[in-house]
Motif scaffolding. Structure first.
Motif, PDB file in Angstrom:
ATOM      1  N   PRO A 302       0.816  -1.220   0.000  1.00 42.06           N
ATOM      2  CA  PRO A 302       0.000   0.000   0.000  1.00 42.06           C
ATOM      3  C   PRO A 302       0.849   1.270   0.000  1.00 42.06           C
ATOM      4  O   PRO A 302       0.530   2.242  -0.697  1.00 42.06           O
ATOM      5  CB  PRO A 302      -0.816  -0.124   1.292  1.00 42.06           C
ATOM      6  N   GLU A 303       1.928   1.268   0.770  1.00 45.09           N
ATOM      7  CA  GLU A 303       2.789   2.449   0.855  1.00 45.09           C
ATOM      8  C   GLU A 303       3.462   2.733  -0.494  1.00 45.09           C
ATOM      9  O   GLU A 303       3.570   3.895  -0.910  1.00 45.09           O
ATOM     10  CB  GLU A 303       3.843   2.255   1.941  1.00 45.09           C
ATOM     11  N   GLU A 304       3.911   1.688  -1.152  1.00 47.15           N
ATOM     12  CA  GLU A 304       4.547   1.852  -2.463  1.00 47.15           C
ATOM     13  C   GLU A 304       3.552   2.387  -3.487  1.00 47.15           C
ATOM     14  O   GLU A 304       3.900   3.235  -4.313  1.00 47.15           O
ATOM     15  CB  GLU A 304       5.123   0.513  -2.935  1.00 47.15           C
ATOM     16  N   PHE A 305       2.317   1.908  -3.422  1.00 47.89           N
ATOM     17  CA  PHE A 305       1.325   2.378  -4.386  1.00 47.89           C
ATOM     18  C   PHE A 305       0.941   3.824  -4.128  1.00 47.89           C
ATOM     19  O   PHE A 305       0.755   4.605  -5.058  1.00 47.89           O
ATOM     20  CB  PHE A 305       0.093   1.474  -4.366  1.00 47.89           C
ATOM     21  N   ASP A 306       0.828   4.210  -2.864  1.00 49.49           N
ATOM     22  CA  ASP A 306       0.545   5.613  -2.545  1.00 49.49           C
ATOM     23  C   ASP A 306       1.639   6.524  -3.096  1.00 49.49           C
ATOM     24  O   ASP A 306       1.352   7.593  -3.658  1.00 49.49           O
ATOM     25  CB  ASP A 306       0.421   5.802  -1.031  1.00 49.49           C
ATOM     26  N   ALA A 307       2.899   6.111  -2.951  1.00 45.47           N
ATOM     27  CA  ALA A 307       4.019   6.907  -3.467  1.00 45.47           C
ATOM     28  C   ALA A 307       3.985   6.949  -4.993  1.00 45.47           C
ATOM     29  O   ALA A 307       4.273   7.990  -5.609  1.00 45.47           O
ATOM     30  CB  ALA A 307       5.344   6.317  -2.985  1.00 45.47           C
ATOM     31  N   PHE A 308       3.611   5.848  -5.610  1.00 43.62           N
ATOM     32  CA  PHE A 308       3.503   5.782  -7.075  1.00 43.62           C
ATOM     33  C   PHE A 308       2.426   6.737  -7.567  1.00 43.62           C
ATOM     34  O   PHE A 308       2.629   7.466  -8.553  1.00 43.62           O
ATOM     35  CB  PHE A 308       3.178   4.340  -7.495  1.00 43.62           C
ATOM     36  N   ILE A 309       1.277   6.764  -6.902  1.00 42.55           N
ATOM     37  CA  ILE A 309       0.187   7.655  -7.298  1.00 42.55           C
ATOM     38  C   ILE A 309       0.627   9.113  -7.195  1.00 42.55           C
ATOM     39  O   ILE A 309       0.316   9.933  -8.069  1.00 42.55           O
ATOM     40  CB  ILE A 309      -1.060   7.401  -6.432  1.00 42.55           C
ATOM     41  N   THR A 310       1.354   9.449  -6.145  1.00 44.90           N
ATOM     42  CA  THR A 310       1.852  10.819  -5.976  1.00 44.90           C
ATOM     43  C   THR A 310       2.760  11.212  -7.131  1.00 44.90           C
ATOM     44  O   THR A 310       2.635  12.313  -7.694  1.00 44.90           O
ATOM     45  CB  THR A 310       2.618  10.947  -4.645  1.00 44.90           C
ATOM     46  N   ALA A 311       3.657  10.302  -7.517  1.00 49.05           N
ATOM     47  CA  ALA A 311       4.559  10.578  -8.634  1.00 49.05           C
ATOM     48  C   ALA A 311       3.805  10.683  -9.954  1.00 49.05           C
ATOM     49  O   ALA A 311       4.104  11.548 -10.794  1.00 49.05           O
ATOM     50  CB  ALA A 311       5.625   9.483  -8.721  1.00 49.05           C
ATOM     51  N   GLU A 312       2.832   9.817 -10.167  1.00 49.14           N
ATOM     52  CA  GLU A 312       2.035   9.854 -11.390  1.00 49.14           C
ATOM     53  C   GLU A 312       1.224  11.140 -11.490  1.00 49.14           C
ATOM     54  O   GLU A 312       1.080  11.715 -12.572  1.00 49.14           O
ATOM     55  CB  GLU A 312       1.095   8.640 -11.431  1.00 49.14           C
ATOM     56  N   THR A 313       0.697  11.591 -10.361  1.00 47.47           N
ATOM     57  CA  THR A 313      -0.080  12.833 -10.354  1.00 47.47           C
ATOM     58  C   THR A 313       0.779  14.001 -10.815  1.00 47.47           C
ATOM     59  O   THR A 313       0.346  14.833 -11.625  1.00 47.47           O
ATOM     60  CB  THR A 313      -0.639  13.103  -8.955  1.00 47.47           C
ATOM     61  N   ALA A 314       2.011  14.059 -10.338  1.00 43.03           N
ATOM     62  CA  ALA A 314       2.925  15.130 -10.736  1.00 43.03           C
ATOM     63  C   ALA A 314       3.302  15.013 -12.210  1.00 43.03           C
ATOM     64  O   ALA A 314       3.360  16.018 -12.934  1.00 43.03           O
ATOM     65  CB  ALA A 314       4.180  15.087  -9.864  1.00 43.03           C
ATOM     66  N   LYS A 315       3.525  13.793 -12.677  1.00 47.10           N
ATOM     67  CA  LYS A 315       3.915  13.582 -14.070  1.00 47.10           C
ATOM     68  C   LYS A 315       2.804  14.006 -15.029  1.00 47.10           C
ATOM     69  O   LYS A 315       3.042  14.744 -15.989  1.00 47.10           O
ATOM     70  CB  LYS A 315       4.255  12.107 -14.305  1.00 47.10           C
ATOM     71  N   TRP A 316       1.582  13.556 -14.757  1.00 45.57           N
ATOM     72  CA  TRP A 316       0.481  13.891 -15.650  1.00 45.57           C
ATOM     73  C   TRP A 316       0.130  15.367 -15.587  1.00 45.57           C
ATOM     74  O   TRP A 316      -0.317  15.949 -16.577  1.00 45.57           O
ATOM     75  CB  TRP A 316      -0.741  13.029 -15.334  1.00 45.57           C
TER      76      TRP A 316
END
Length: 328
Positions: A302-316
């Motif tokens: 869950p922690e890794e996915f939360d961090a991934f979503i944060t990075a994806e939000t910034a990228k998009w």
């Protein structure tokens, strides 16, 4: 006395049972899950998101001992379905499967019906899938270079589909337009399946999407694949070159699928679900299916996915602002 012996025996059994219960995780004491689990898919049946949800459905049912029901709630670039998850009771009976649009929506919409930071939490990243570009078999172009030449000679004549405004397919094609200096018309759909149907029928001429649906239709001769928006060819379609190979340096685009839950869902339940999803995703059987779909298996915490979503939000966010993407 017999009564005394019976009482001691009962006391011993009760003590042993209590000691055994202490060794169990806290959620097991509540018997989770005790009822069917709903997995909301914010798109129509048949598309990448739906297929990823159904890929783990049977495994979850077997491992959790309860029915797992897929609930398709398409519309508004996944906002309707995601909002249903955000507003569901955080008791472990409702989860959702989202894709890259989930991260893009934070920038695309000035106001969301939910707060992705406060109302939702990540469970597991399930898989990442580089997008394929497909064209109608009767289009007046047969490859990427011919498509660009035609689009430049006939501005607005080429239309492309997507699974919705702000979807990975939409944003990737907008990048493609910017890179190639072409003007094409965007036609958003409520999911990938209807967009693919119109591509085959000639109502649109171009469609970037996850490989899962496009590869089978290409093998059947119903669409033509012209490129992979990734840094390497796909094992499921080795004959299709990447756009980088074709001279479009740096052009990549992908989508992904991951499971979310309402915020406030007990952490032990979120972790249990994450562990079970990861076990299914990483099994030899599922990995083989994902390879055939052109999807790279994940299975995160869950922690890794939360961090991934944060990075994806910034990228998009950067892509949306650079390409000037607006909701239509």
């Amino acid at each position: 006395m017999p009564q005394t012996r019976i009482s001691r025996r009962h006391f011993t059994l009760a003590t042993a049972a209590a000691a055994g219960s202490l060794a169990l995780p806290s959620f097991a004491q509540g018997g989770w899950p005790t009822r069917p689990i709903r997995v909301v898919v914010p798109y129509t049946p048949g598309g990448f998101t739906d297929q990823m949800a159904r890929l783990v459905q049977a495994g979850l049912q077997a491992r959790l001992g309860q029915p797992v029901l897929i609930d398709n709630k398409p519309g508004a670039n996944s906002l309707i379905g995601v909002d249903a998850v955000a507003k569901a009771a955080p008791d472990g009976s409702t989860f959702g499967v989202v894709i890259a649009a989930y991260a893009a929506n934070t920038t695309l919409y000035p106001k969301l019906p939910y707060d992705p930071q406060k109302d939702l939490t990540g469970v597991s990243l399930m898989g990442v899938s580089p997008l394929l570009a497909a064209i109608n078999v009767d289009a007046p172009f047969k490859n990427a270079r011919e498509l660009i030449a035609y689009a430049r000679a006939h501005p607005g004549k080429v239309s492309f589909g997507s699974s919705g405004n702000g979807s990975a397919a939409h944003l990737t094609t907008e990048l493609w337009k910017s890179l190639t200096q072409t003007y094409m018309i965007h036609i958003p759909y409520r999911g990938a399946a209807p967009a693919l149907t119109d591509l085959m029928g000639g109502q649109i001429q171009l469609f970037f999407d996850a490989p899962t649906g496009l590869i089978n239709q290409a093998k059947a001769g119903k669409v033509r694949l012209i490129g992979v928006a990734g840094d390497r060819r796909l094992a499921a379609a080795p004959e299709v070159p990447t756009f980088i190979e074709q001279g479009f340096a740096g052009f990549t685009g992908s989508t992904w699928a991951g499971m979310i839950a309402p915020a406030g869902t007990p952490r032990e339940i979120v972790k249990r679900m994450s562990d079970e999803v990861a076990r299914i995703i990483k099994s030899d059987e599922t990995r083989a299916k994902l390879d055939a779909m052109g999807t790279i298996p994940a299975g995160s915490t869950p922690e890794e996915f939360d961090a991934f979503i944060t990075a994806e939000t910034a990228k998009w966010a950067k892509v949306i602002r650079t390409a000037g993407v607006k909701l239509e």
